[in-house]
Design a protein around this motif. Structure first.
Motif, mmCIF file in Angstrom:
data_model
loop_
_atom_site.group_PDB
_atom_site.id
_atom_site.type_symbol
_atom_site.label_atom_id
_atom_site.label_comp_id
_atom_site.label_asym_id
_atom_site.label_seq_id
_atom_site.Cartn_x
_atom_site.Cartn_y
_atom_site.Cartn_z
ATOM 1 N N SER A 75 3.952 -10.720 13.435
ATOM 2 C CA SER A 75 2.981 -9.675 13.741
ATOM 3 C C SER A 75 3.534 -8.307 13.359
ATOM 4 N N GLY A 76 2.636 -7.450 12.884
ATOM 5 C CA GLY A 76 3.013 -6.081 12.578
ATOM 6 C C GLY A 76 3.657 -5.873 11.229
ATOM 7 N N ARG A 77 3.839 -6.928 10.431
ATOM 8 C CA ARG A 77 4.460 -6.786 9.114
ATOM 9 C C ARG A 77 3.467 -7.207 8.046
ATOM 10 N N ARG A 78 3.530 -6.542 6.919
ATOM 11 C CA ARG A 78 2.649 -6.926 5.812
ATOM 12 C C ARG A 78 3.407 -6.760 4.498
ATOM 13 N N VAL A 79 2.901 -7.441 3.496
ATOM 14 C CA VAL A 79 3.453 -7.354 2.135
ATOM 15 C C VAL A 79 2.360 -6.817 1.228
ATOM 16 N N VAL A 80 2.705 -5.833 0.419
ATOM 17 C CA VAL A 80 1.778 -5.288 -0.572
ATOM 18 C C VAL A 80 2.394 -5.488 -1.950
ATOM 19 N N ILE A 81 1.694 -6.216 -2.813
ATOM 20 C CA ILE A 81 2.139 -6.452 -4.188
ATOM 21 C C ILE A 81 1.273 -5.618 -5.112
ATOM 22 N N VAL A 82 1.881 -4.657 -5.791
ATOM 23 C CA VAL A 82 1.174 -3.773 -6.714
ATOM 24 C C VAL A 82 1.509 -4.192 -8.145
ATOM 25 N N ILE A 83 0.474 -4.374 -8.944
ATOM 26 C CA ILE A 83 0.648 -4.808 -10.325
ATOM 27 C C ILE A 83 0.428 -3.628 -11.266
ATOM 28 N N ILE A 84 1.448 -3.263 -11.992
ATOM 29 C CA ILE A 84 1.332 -2.313 -13.108
ATOM 30 C C ILE A 84 1.806 -3.093 -14.328
ATOM 31 N N ASP A 85 0.883 -3.721 -15.002
ATOM 32 C CA ASP A 85 1.232 -4.736 -15.989
ATOM 33 C C ASP A 85 1.431 -4.161 -17.385
ATOM 34 N N ARG A 86 2.120 -4.964 -18.192
ATOM 35 C CA ARG A 86 2.340 -4.700 -19.616
ATOM 36 C C ARG A 86 3.045 -3.368 -19.860
ATOM 37 N N ILE A 87 4.135 -3.185 -19.146
ATOM 38 C CA ILE A 87 5.050 -2.079 -19.414
ATOM 39 C C ILE A 87 6.449 -2.662 -19.461
ATOM 40 N N GLY A 88 7.395 -1.866 -19.949
ATOM 41 C CA GLY A 88 8.779 -2.297 -19.997
ATOM 42 C C GLY A 88 9.679 -1.280 -19.333
ATOM 43 N N LEU A 89 10.949 -1.620 -19.231
ATOM 44 C CA LEU A 89 11.911 -0.714 -18.609
ATOM 45 C C LEU A 89 11.963 0.623 -19.339
ATOM 46 N N GLU A 416 9.191 -15.296 3.096
ATOM 47 C CA GLU A 416 10.326 -15.117 3.997
ATOM 48 C C GLU A 416 10.173 -13.837 4.806
ATOM 49 N N PHE A 417 9.688 -12.781 4.182
ATOM 50 C CA PHE A 417 9.508 -11.522 4.894
ATOM 51 C C PHE A 417 8.471 -11.674 6.005
ATOM 52 N N LEU A 418 7.423 -12.466 5.749
ATOM 53 C CA LEU A 418 6.379 -12.675 6.746
ATOM 54 C C LEU A 418 6.763 -13.707 7.795
ATOM 55 N N GLY A 419 7.945 -14.291 7.659
ATOM 56 C CA GLY A 419 8.394 -15.285 8.617
ATOM 57 C C GLY A 419 7.758 -16.640 8.436
ATOM 58 N N LEU A 420 7.279 -16.927 7.228
ATOM 59 C CA LEU A 420 6.614 -18.193 6.945
ATOM 60 C C LEU A 420 7.547 -19.143 6.203
ATOM 61 N N GLU A 421 7.263 -20.421 6.347
ATOM 62 C CA GLU A 421 8.051 -21.445 5.672
ATOM 63 C C GLU A 421 7.758 -21.413 4.177
ATOM 64 N N ILE A 422 8.803 -21.514 3.379
ATOM 65 C CA ILE A 422 8.656 -21.544 1.925
ATOM 66 C C ILE A 422 8.411 -22.986 1.494
ATOM 67 N N PRO A 423 7.265 -23.283 0.876
ATOM 68 C CA PRO A 423 6.982 -24.659 0.461
ATOM 69 C C PRO A 423 8.053 -25.216 -0.459
ATOM 70 N N GLY A 424 8.355 -26.492 -0.287
ATOM 71 C CA GLY A 424 9.385 -27.123 -1.103
ATOM 72 C C GLY A 424 9.039 -27.170 -2.571
ATOM 73 N N GLU A 425 7.736 -27.122 -2.912
ATOM 74 C CA GLU A 425 7.352 -27.163 -4.323
ATOM 75 C C GLU A 425 7.727 -25.898 -5.073
ATOM 76 N N MET A 426 7.967 -24.821 -4.363
ATOM 77 C CA MET A 426 8.317 -23.572 -5.037
ATOM 78 C C MET A 426 9.721 -23.655 -5.623
ATOM 79 N N ASP A 427 9.848 -23.267 -6.885
ATOM 80 C CA ASP A 427 11.146 -23.256 -7.556
ATOM 81 C C ASP A 427 11.931 -21.992 -7.247
#
Length: 831
Positions: A75-89, A416-427
């Protein structure tokens, strides 16, 4: 793609629809399609009734005493994924992306490998992020819609996307949700041995943990209608209303961000991916422009009700989509302007996020088209929030590197940040901050070196293989037809063959100093090979000036032992310190194409196996006075092979399970033949026992010791769900790859030439009999290497490369011993 369907305009002034036909959309119920189950299957084997009862009682007691084991969102935690695509370092700077630079200095940063193996450019990266592993999306993965968006059929009727979604999946789409209409196709594509994970696994894990997903944004763009062709870039085609006499423009739907946020049913509970989020902008290269004010408002509105929010800025993607229609100067200006707009919107979004509590991920799922053309698949990744130390590089258990991560790692990090189990299928594995500073210039240098090494790899491999084949073919021709010429030039041909044998060491050492242009790298490696050969030959009795009769079989033992020993030692030391030499070697694994991030690849595994067996045999031969009893010789021989097997196969070092099997099998066969005798049933049983014992110990240590297990350790431990099915899938993929590469790899040509040449020369000169008499322990090593070649081909996914590596250390010394056996008059003793 959808042919014969149009999207109803959502409001006046929005980019409208047209009657340009595109991909056919049939209202067909696809719920009967085969797809992978999302839960581990129950055990199939039954045990005795009393044992079952005991287990049930024990589990009942544990369940009564312990809280619910199912993970729920913190509770009280969230994840925000922002996509700024097709750029390089190189696009990041204080001028164009000040907010991104601030996040880098305040959080963790890394280069992310954005390759999507077996999937399509521009789409596969999103599918991989949402799956946390290798899943396949196909050309329609970006076709997602608000559930209430209207699609117009060829007959002029309208159908809501949600109704069409229900017809295809049998599931309802709530108002305000986003649906991916091709989820069933994605599941079917991923139901293959090429895939290791499942589409929508991130969203599914969040949903099962009681969390809420949300999605805002798209990357829809425009192209001239007559340029629209079948392919991944074509979505639903809409034509912008134009004045008479003007050319129509077609809208290409790019809503692949849905593949990150959706669950296993292709549903995002809350979101907006419609054309309401952009406006027409005829003056710009993309033709449309993100309405950033509305995008940020929509994202802000969902922050309070979502646990994981995905925001697609869109504009940089639109610019790169026009790369084929714009000049380089125009494209550069447009990309910089788009990045400034995305960065400004990111700054406003950051003001609404509490980074002392929430996790913010800024990622680039897809490299630019120019980067892909240059062989660069590494894009920037920023993570800031609790646990991510300011100004540090990100560390990845997937790559076992600091500053280089995989696109598979984002989903496990969020879970992991949300405290959820990571599915075994994930590499992928959860990221963490390292103790190493960001050092953007150092990371640019790594990116340049890795990209240069990857680009030069094919050319450099061809140089070694082709040059070696030409020289060996000429040697074989002289040996079979004009042996007198060969006899008169024994020293020259010894130098040539030693140079071939020194090639793997030269290819490993030279790039350590730099990775120059290929035009300079080729002569540098060739010169290094010759110098190493000269150094080895200088170790033989009498040095380089020995007369024609001074070079016999035994004197070659010291040069061969020195060169094979140094090669082996360099490979093992490189493994011990994280494989920095192999990272930039043309013979090493390629971190850009992500065939292997850590440990030892199959080619250098073959070189290590061959050099270890050769060195161990020559060691006990040269130290015969000190090793004056069988147990001493077995101990010395076994120590060399055991150390090699440990470094090659242990999950925290070389992590090459096929290499472990190869080294142990070939080395044990050579060991039991070390003192002569026939290879009978007792010796074969001993070989099998040693192999099983060694493998059990190594795999057990990989599974049980703390830290990150290798892929093999994960398969054996059952962490990936059904152990048997995962192991069978792993073996199936490796066998398929072995069979395919056997007929595709250039290394097969060198291996075949060496085998045929060795057999032909032994038939002509009967040299093996003399080696067995004069150097009996070396003949045991040759036999062991032959067994190792067969095993390597069977148990490795690119086994033909390992076979070629071993064959170099088997047949090149064999040819060298022929030059020593030749009499100055042109014959061969014992021939």
């Amino acid at each position: 793609m959808i042919r014969g369907v149009r999207v109803k305009p959502s409001r006046a002034g929005t980019v409208g629809c047209a009657r340009t036909p595109c991909y056919h959309l049939g209202v067909t119920n696809h719920t009967g399609r085969h797809s992978r189950t999302w839960r581990p299957s129950p055990p199939k084997r039954r045990i005795a009734a009393t044992a079952v009862l005991a287990v049930v009682v024990a589990l009942a007691l544990l369940a009564a005493a312990a809280p619910d084991a199912r993970a729920h969102v913190s509770s009280g935690r969230r994840v925000v994924i922002v996509i700024i695509d097709r750029i390089g370092l190189d696009d990041l700077s204080e001028a164009d992306s000040p907010n991104v630079m601030d996040l880098i200095s305040g959080g963790g940063f890394a280069l992310m490998n954005a390759r999507s193996r077996y999937d399509l450019y521009g789409l596969g990266g999103y599918v991989s992020i949402g799956a946390g592993g290798r899943a396949l999306g196909g050309p329609n993965a970006g076709l997602a819609f608000n559930s209430t968006e209207l699609l117009e059929t060829p007959s002029g009727e309208s159908v809501e996307a949600g109704d069409l979604y229900r017809a295809r999946t049998g599931a309802d789409a709530p108002a305000g949700s986003v649906v991916n209409l091709y989820i069933e196709e994605m599941k079917e594509r991923s139901d293959t041995d090429l895939a290791t994970s499942l589409p929508g696994l991130l969203g599914e894990a969040v949903r099962e943990g009681g969390g809420a997903m949300a999605l805002v944004g798209n990357a829809d763009s425009l192209a001239p209608a007559n340029q629209v062709v079948t392919g991944y870039q074509v979505g639903i085609v809409q034509t912008v209303e134009t004045t008479p006499g003007s050319a129509p423009q077609a809208t290409l739907l790019h809503r692949e961000a849905s593949c990150i946020a959706m669950d296993s049913d292709g549903l995002v509970p809350s979101g907006d991916v419609s054309s309401d989020l952009y406006t027409a902008d005829p003056a710009s290269a993309p033709g449309v422009r993100t309405d950033f004010a509305k995008l940020i408002d929509e994202a802000t509105a969902r922050l309070a009700t979502s646990d994981l929010l995905v925001v697609d800025m869109g504009q940089t993607s639109r610019v790169d989509e026009q790369a084929g229609y714009s000049s380089a100067e125009t494209l550069a200006r447009a990309r910089a302007a788009a990045l400034r707009e995305c960065d400004a919107a990111l700054g406003k979004l950051v003001e609404r996020i509490d980074t002392t509590r929430d996790l913010l991920v800024v990622c680039t799922p897809t490299p630019t088209r120019e980067m892909v053309a240059d062989g660069d698949l590494l894009t920037p990744l920023v993570v800031t929030g609790p646990g991510f130390t300011a100004g540090r590089r990100l560390g990845s258990p997937t790559t076992r590197r600091v500053g280089l991560v995989s696109n598979y790692d984002i989903a496990p990090t969020a879970l992991e940040f949300l405290g959820l189990e990571i599915p075994g299928e994930m590499d992928g594995r959860a990221l963490a901050a390292s103790s190493t500073g960001t050092d953007l210039e150092g990371m640019r240098s790594f990116e340049e070196r890795a990209t240069a090494a990857s680009s030069a790899r094919k050319t450099m491999v061809r140089v070694y293989v082709i040059v070696s084949m030409v020289l060996i073919s000429l040697f074989l021709l002289l040996a079979l037809i004009r042996v007198d010429i060969l006899a008169r030039r024994r020293l020259l041909w010894s130098l040539v063959l030693f140079s071939i044998l020194a090639g793997p060491l030269a290819y490993l050492a030279v790039p350590a100093f730099a990775v120059p242009e290929t035009a300079w790298l080729i002569p540098a490696v060739l010169v290094a090979s010759v110098l190493l050969a000269l150094g080895a030959l200088a170790l033989r009795p009498g040095g380089l000036r020995s007369g024609p009769r001074a070079l016999e079989l035994a004197p070659l033992a010291s040069p061969l032992a020195a060169l094979s020993g140094v090669t082996l030692l360099t490979i093992l030391l490189d493994i011990a310190v994280g494989s920095p030499l192999m990272t930039f070697s043309a013979f090493g694994s390629d971190v850009v194409i992500a065939d292997r991030y850590y440990g030892i690849g199959n080619l250098y595994m073959g070189f290590a196996t061959g050099s270890a067996i050769l060195f161990a045999c020559l060691l006990v031969t040269l130290m015969c006075r000190s090793l004056d009893s069988p147990w001493k010789r077995y101990t010395a021989f076994g120590l060399v092979l055991a150390v090699t097997a440990f470094f090659v196969g242990f999950g925290r070092l070389g992590a090459n399970f096929g290499g472990l099997v190869t080294v142990v099998a070939g080395g044990t066969v050579a060991a039991v033949q070390l003192e002569g005798g026939r290879l009978g049933l007792k010796k074969l049983a001993l070989v099998a026992a040693v192999l099983v014992l060694f493998l059990a110990v190594m795999v057990g240590a990989d599974v049980l010791l703390p830290g990150t297990s290798s892929h093999t350790g994960k398969a054996f431990s059952g962490a990936g769900g059904n152990t048997a099915s995962e192991f069978v899938s792993l073996v199936s993929r490796k066998l398929a790859a072995t069979w395919s590469l056997t007929f595709a790899s250039i290394w097969r040509l060198l291996a075949l030439l060496l085998v045929i040449g060795g057999l032909a020369l032994n038939w002509r000169f009967h040299l093996f009999g003399r080696i067995k008499g004069e150097l009996p322990r070396l003949s045991a090593g040759f036999f062991g290497m032959g067994v190792a070649m067969a095993v390597a081909w069977v148990v490795n996914d690119s086994g033909i490369e390992a076979v070629a590596g071993i064959s170099v250390f088997l047949f090149v010394p064999f040819f060298l011993l022929l030059t020593a056996a030749l009499r100055s008059g042109g014959g061969a003793e014992g021939g």
